[in-house]
Scaffold this active site. Structure first.
Site, PDB file in Angstrom:
ATOM      1  N   LYS A   1      -1.467  -9.507   2.643  1.00 10.08           N
ATOM      2  CA  LYS A   1      -0.836  -9.006   3.869  1.00 10.08           C
ATOM      3  C   LYS A   1      -1.783  -8.043   4.561  1.00 10.08           C
ATOM      4  O   LYS A   1      -2.470  -7.264   3.911  1.00 10.08           O
ATOM      5  CB  LYS A   1       0.484  -8.296   3.577  1.00 10.08           C
ATOM      6  CG  LYS A   1       1.217  -7.827   4.861  1.00 10.08           C
ATOM      7  CD  LYS A   1       2.560  -7.179   4.564  1.00 10.08           C
ATOM      8  CE  LYS A   1       2.425  -5.727   4.186  1.00 10.08           C
ATOM      9  NZ  LYS A   1       1.914  -4.880   5.301  1.00 10.08           N
TER      10      LYS A   1
ATOM     11  N   GLU B   1      -2.045  -5.562   8.404  1.00  9.50           N
ATOM     12  CA  GLU B   1      -1.294  -4.996   9.523  1.00  9.50           C
ATOM     13  C   GLU B   1      -1.999  -5.251  10.849  1.00  9.50           C
ATOM     14  O   GLU B   1      -3.227  -5.198  10.933  1.00  9.50           O
ATOM     15  CB  GLU B   1      -1.112  -3.486   9.341  1.00  9.50           C
ATOM     16  CG  GLU B   1      -0.267  -3.110   8.139  1.00  9.50           C
ATOM     17  CD  GLU B   1      -0.080  -1.612   7.999  1.00  9.50           C
ATOM     18  OE1 GLU B   1       0.547  -1.203   7.007  1.00  9.50           O
ATOM     19  OE2 GLU B   1      -0.540  -0.843   8.881  1.00  9.50           O
TER      20      GLU B   1
ATOM     21  N   ASP C   1       0.820  -1.202   0.000  1.00  9.25           N
ATOM     22  CA  ASP C   1       0.000   0.000   0.000  1.00  9.25           C
ATOM     23  C   ASP C   1       0.861   1.262   0.000  1.00  9.25           C
ATOM     24  O   ASP C   1       0.352   2.373  -0.142  1.00  9.25           O
ATOM     25  CB  ASP C   1      -0.991  -0.003   1.162  1.00  9.25           C
ATOM     26  CG  ASP C   1      -0.322  -0.016   2.532  1.00  9.25           C
ATOM     27  OD1 ASP C   1       0.917  -0.046   2.606  1.00  9.25           O
ATOM     28  OD2 ASP C   1      -1.062   0.003   3.541  1.00  9.25           O
ATOM     29  N   SER C   2       2.173   1.078   0.096  1.00  6.81           N
ATOM     30  CA  SER C   2       3.111   2.193  -0.068  1.00  6.81           C
ATOM     31  C   SER C   2       2.997   2.808  -1.455  1.00  6.81           C
ATOM     32  O   SER C   2       3.481   3.924  -1.686  1.00  6.81           O
ATOM     33  CB  SER C   2       4.544   1.725   0.178  1.00  6.81           C
ATOM     34  OG  SER C   2       4.832   0.536  -0.537  1.00  6.81           O
TER      35      SER C   2
ATOM     36  N   GLU D   1       8.535  -4.168  11.446  1.00  8.44           N
ATOM     37  CA  GLU D   1       8.958  -2.869  10.917  1.00  8.44           C
ATOM     38  C   GLU D   1       9.353  -1.889  12.018  1.00  8.44           C
ATOM     39  O   GLU D   1       8.615  -1.694  12.991  1.00  8.44           O
ATOM     40  CB  GLU D   1       7.848  -2.239  10.069  1.00  8.44           C
ATOM     41  CG  GLU D   1       8.255  -0.887   9.494  1.00  8.44           C
ATOM     42  CD  GLU D   1       7.317  -0.350   8.440  1.00  8.44           C
ATOM     43  OE1 GLU D   1       7.556   0.775   7.953  1.00  8.44           O
ATOM     44  OE2 GLU D   1       6.338  -1.042   8.092  1.00  8.44           O
TER      45      GLU D   1
ATOM     46  N   ASP E   1      -1.131  -6.231  -0.559  1.00  8.09           N
ATOM     47  CA  ASP E   1      -1.258  -5.536   0.722  1.00  8.09           C
ATOM     48  C   ASP E   1      -2.685  -4.999   0.882  1.00  8.09           C
ATOM     49  O   ASP E   1      -3.127  -4.156   0.102  1.00  8.09           O
ATOM     50  CB  ASP E   1      -0.254  -4.364   0.739  1.00  8.09           C
ATOM     51  CG  ASP E   1       0.214  -4.030   2.133  1.00  8.09           C
ATOM     52  OD1 ASP E   1      -0.318  -4.592   3.102  1.00  8.09           O
ATOM     53  OD2 ASP E   1       1.131  -3.189   2.253  1.00  8.09           O
TER      54      ASP E   1
END
Length: 295
Positions: A124, A126, A56-57, A193, A95
């Protein structure tokens, strides 16, 4: 070996699988990178990446947003699909964006679309213990999950910015519990992270699934970085944990400057870049009388 030969060997190589990633723990370091389109997928795949995350970056490095929160599920699927076309060997992970997995039902629907429409081979999300139910539901539905604890960029409002986590003994204990919770829920690996190396080492020892570090030192089972950071293509800011292995942004800028100069001087396109008509056709062309329109 030429680039063509590299690509051919990648195409023939057996695809990396979820069990394959898990088997690398304690055997060899796992190489991961983000990618966001067909060409970066090819480049990352040919370079030998084990896992490619369509992160998602992309909200920041591709779409120009200030953070990762604005990217949508549809935008993610668009980029996952493109990247999957380029990556033939590496395990492509999609993501899940902000609020797309806030409930089990939403997580299942987003996961379904990532696999069915985007052709990702895993997803993925979070978070630690709070998202264990979503991870469990996804894995039971046959969707492999990569977890992510520590600095989770989708929670920057809660953290007050992009701040390192696990900097105290108590905070590290919480991260260990989170990593164990996502493992118990069925995650096949977990990203760590922006945490101290000492915390990363304890977490890596505390779980049997691979840990993938980004700003967590060299004690994790693998590493991941953002494609644009690694290649010097994003200069808004550079996190401390990034090493720029090239300065392609600077090189691209110089190349485009030279292009503009050559166009303006009339030296591009040159003879080698120009198509010419066969002589017999040129002779016939010159016999054609063209009536010019009056201005």
């Amino acid at each position: 070996m030429t680039d063509t030969k590299k690509r051919t060997s990648v195409d023939k190589a057996a695809p990396v699988t979820v069990p394959g990633i898990q088997a690398m723990k304690g055997t060899r370091k796992i190489c991961c990178i983000t990618a966001y389109d067909y060409s970066s997928g090819i480049i990352a795949d040919t370079a030998g990446m084990d896992l490619i995350l369509v992160g998602d970056s992309l909200a920041m490095v591709v779409l120009g947003h200030e953070d990762t929160l604005s990217v949508t599920v549809d935008e993610m699927i668009h980029h996952i699909r493109a990247t999957s076309r380029g990556a033939k060997r590496a395990l492509v992970v999609g993501d899940m964006p902000f609020m797309s997995y806030c409930t089990v039902d939403r997580a299942l629907e987003t996961g379904r679309r990532f696999i069915a429409e985007g052709h990702a081979r895993a997803v993925k999300l979070e978070g630690g213990a709070p998202v264990a139910p979503q991870i469990k539901a996804l894995t039971e539905a046959g969707i492999p999950v990569m977890a992510h604890v520590g600095l989770t960029p989708q929670h920057i409002a809660k953290f007050g910015g992009f701040k390192a986590q696990g900097k105290s003994a108590e905070a590290t204990k919480t991260l260990i519990k989170d990593a164990q919770a996502v493992e118990a829920a069925g995650a096949f690996c977990v990203v760590l992270e922006a945490i101290p190396v000492e915390a990363a080492e304890l977490i890596t020892e505390a779980v049997s699934i691979p840990t993938i570090g980004i700003g967590a030192g060299n004690v994790t089972d693998g590493q991941i970085l953002v494609y644009h950071d690694t290649l010097g293509l994003f200069d808004r800011f550079t996190p401390k944990f990034v090493r720029r292995f090239a300065e392609l942004g600077e090189a691209a800028g110089s190349a485009l400057t030279r292009y503009c100069e050559d166009v303006r001087r009339g030296t591009f396109p040159g003879d080698k870049n120009t198509l010419y008509m066969p002589d017999d056709q040129l002779t016939q062309l010159r016999k054609i009388k063209i009536k010019h329109k009056k201005k």
